[in-house]
Write a protein that holds these residues in place. Sequence first.
Motif, PDB file in Angstrom:
ATOM      1  N   LYS A 208       6.249  -6.147   6.810  1.00 24.94           N
ATOM      2  CA  LYS A 208       7.653  -5.766   7.032  1.00 24.94           C
ATOM      3  C   LYS A 208       8.604  -6.706   6.289  1.00 24.94           C
ATOM      4  O   LYS A 208       9.593  -6.268   5.690  1.00 24.94           O
ATOM      5  N   THR A 209       8.290  -8.009   6.307  1.00 28.28           N
ATOM      6  CA  THR A 209       9.129  -8.986   5.604  1.00 28.28           C
ATOM      7  C   THR A 209       9.073  -8.758   4.098  1.00 28.28           C
ATOM      8  O   THR A 209      10.102  -8.758   3.415  1.00 28.28           O
ATOM      9  N   LEU A 210       7.877  -8.560   3.571  1.00 31.46           N
ATOM     10  CA  LEU A 210       7.719  -8.347   2.124  1.00 31.46           C
ATOM     11  C   LEU A 210       8.373  -7.049   1.672  1.00 31.46           C
ATOM     12  O   LEU A 210       8.825  -6.939   0.527  1.00 31.46           O
TER      13      LEU A 210
ATOM     14  N   GLY B 239      11.050  -4.761  -5.560  1.00 28.58           N
ATOM     15  CA  GLY B 239      11.083  -3.794  -6.663  1.00 28.58           C
ATOM     16  C   GLY B 239      12.227  -4.016  -7.627  1.00 28.58           C
ATOM     17  O   GLY B 239      12.187  -3.513  -8.765  1.00 28.58           O
ATOM     18  N   ASN B 240      13.255  -4.754  -7.220  1.00 27.79           N
ATOM     19  CA  ASN B 240      14.427  -4.986  -8.074  1.00 27.79           C
ATOM     20  C   ASN B 240      14.510  -6.428  -8.571  1.00 27.79           C
ATOM     21  O   ASN B 240      15.549  -6.843  -9.078  1.00 27.79           O
TER      22      ASN B 240
ATOM     23  N   CYS C 222       4.233  -3.240  -6.131  1.00 30.10           N
ATOM     24  CA  CYS C 222       4.241  -4.679  -5.830  1.00 30.10           C
ATOM     25  C   CYS C 222       3.685  -4.948  -4.441  1.00 30.10           C
ATOM     26  O   CYS C 222       2.889  -5.884  -4.242  1.00 30.10           O
ATOM     27  N   LEU C 223       4.101  -4.129  -3.490  1.00 34.58           N
ATOM     28  CA  LEU C 223       3.646  -4.324  -2.119  1.00 34.58           C
ATOM     29  C   LEU C 223       2.140  -4.103  -2.021  1.00 34.58           C
ATOM     30  O   LEU C 223       1.434  -4.855  -1.332  1.00 34.58           O
ATOM     31  N   GLN C 224       1.642  -3.108  -2.745  1.00 37.62           N
ATOM     32  CA  GLN C 224       0.208  -2.838  -2.730  1.00 37.62           C
ATOM     33  C   GLN C 224      -0.567  -4.017  -3.334  1.00 37.62           C
ATOM     34  O   GLN C 224      -1.622  -4.411  -2.815  1.00 37.62           O
TER      35      GLN C 224
ATOM     36  N   TRP D 126      -3.558 -10.837  -0.306  1.00 37.57           N
ATOM     37  CA  TRP D 126      -3.660 -11.506   0.999  1.00 37.57           C
ATOM     38  C   TRP D 126      -4.401 -10.680   2.047  1.00 37.57           C
ATOM     39  O   TRP D 126      -4.342 -11.000   3.238  1.00 37.57           O
ATOM     40  N   ARG D 127      -5.084  -9.623   1.610  1.00 39.39           N
ATOM     41  CA  ARG D 127      -5.851  -8.776   2.535  1.00 39.39           C
ATOM     42  C   ARG D 127      -5.013  -8.361   3.752  1.00 39.39           C
ATOM     43  O   ARG D 127      -5.382  -8.553   4.893  1.00 39.39           O
TER      44      ARG D 127
END
Length: 560
Positions: A421-423, A491-492, A550-552, A558-559
């Motif tokens: 959620k933070t990322l 993403g930005n 990026c999130l993926q 970090w698994r």
Amino acid sequence: MPATIHATEKALFKVFSNDFAFSIPAYQRPYAWTKEQAGDLLSDLLSFLGDDSETIADTNPYFLGSIVLIKSEDAPKADVVDGQQRLTTLTILLAVLRSLLSEKNASKMTKYIYQEGDEIEGTSDCYRLKLRERDEDFFRKYIQSENRLDNLLKLDASQLTDSQRNIQANASYFLGKLGQRSEQERERFSHYLMTRCFLVLVSTPDLDSAYRIFSILNARGLDLSLSDFLKSEVIGEIDPSEQDKYTRIWETEEEDLGRETFQELFSHIRMIERKAKLSETALNEFRKYILPKREPQKFINEVLKPYSDALEIIKTANYHSGKDAKTINSLLRWLNQIDNVDWIPPAIFYFSKNSYYPDKLKQFFTGLERLAAGLMILRADINERIRRYGKLIAAIEGDIDLYAFESPLQLTPEEINRIIKTLDGDLYLITRIRQYVLLRLDSALCEGEATYDYPVITVEHVLPQNPSQGSIWLKWFPNDEERIQYVHRIGNLALLSRKKNAEAQNYDFDKKKKKYFLSNTSIVPFVLTTQVLQQSEWTPEVINQRQEDCLQSLRQIWRL
């Protein structure tokens, strides 16, 4: 009953008197003042003295600071906790003045260096200052004894210890500077030194109180630390026939790590042993809970040396092995960028137990970097971190499976959800983590081959925070409320190896790529920034796709 603390200001003629018999304890570091510090002291003294247009009584006094002593009220014996460098340098200065003054005045200087015994008063002959045992004979022979300075200067400096070289160099410097003065000027300087120069002597009858006072005053970089007090107690418990051997081991480890990191080592040792936040003074915790657990030789052989060696490798990311060393060192470099040092005690503890097993180290440090990064992203406070790492140390000590679901090395499902959620949120606004996360991501995207040893690295928005009226940005993002939802997300964001430019931040996309992101070079050091340069437009769809990608990638790193 609390110890009594006395603090009195005294002129030097009262400091170097029968009221005090100064002794430098074994735990003290060697004499370390160089010609630079000795020169500063003499220059200050001569400057405050001024010319002979005013009497000594009218000159400005000179304050030499405070020294901390362990001393009872009814005896002159005084162990110097803080102030060795100044007392030793002043004694060298007194010996030089004695050698330069006329015979009549020289004899007067001797009493500040040497106390002549008095049978009626029941006092014995003794020197005012007794250095550490290693330097005591040298100092007595060449400084405190009369007419020996010429012999001191003839000694081959390459054959002397560091402290002896400093003593020789400072004596030579004082002789050179004061030798240029007239007899009258030297007499005037001697008068000023002894009557208008002052020290504050802070005395207490026990080491605990002295340590607390020193910690508060914490005056100079060359003064004592916790490690010096512990050295005294540990080495002091060893049979005298082995003390030199273990003193050399101790001092070699300190030299290898450097004084600041060596001091840090003891806070890590305390955490490994106690597995909890400091609850009293560190000195007390060592005395009560750590040192009594093993013989002093075992403390040095089984704790101090292996933990010191482990810390050096961890801090320098310099592990050597025929297998996985590159990966392990990369993980150590990432860990060293975490914004706290609370992960280091479990790292030291595990490394010291498994230094010959690179497979185990690779697996452990992969997990530790994941945990440390996760706690940093969640902004876990110091109490949370210490509790978690304390449990991890206990698990290592108990040989518990560190890779089981419930292990303290593993992130919980609730922690993983909060990290994601933070990322996925406004990462840019969390200043303490944004650069680490982006560099970690960038490194993974270039398969760990990148190095980031640039003097400046900044995080930059692609879509600016405040786009100009009439710009292409407002065509792509016409709604203010929707635009702000994109601005601070991963993403930005891009990375730059230079300082920010407020004017360039608001350029239209094409100009921003060429003039700001690309600048004067065709080589862009960051994959994340190269991705931006490859886009022909920067629309909500582009940012959304990049955010997802990026999130993926971070979830894979970090698994999560």
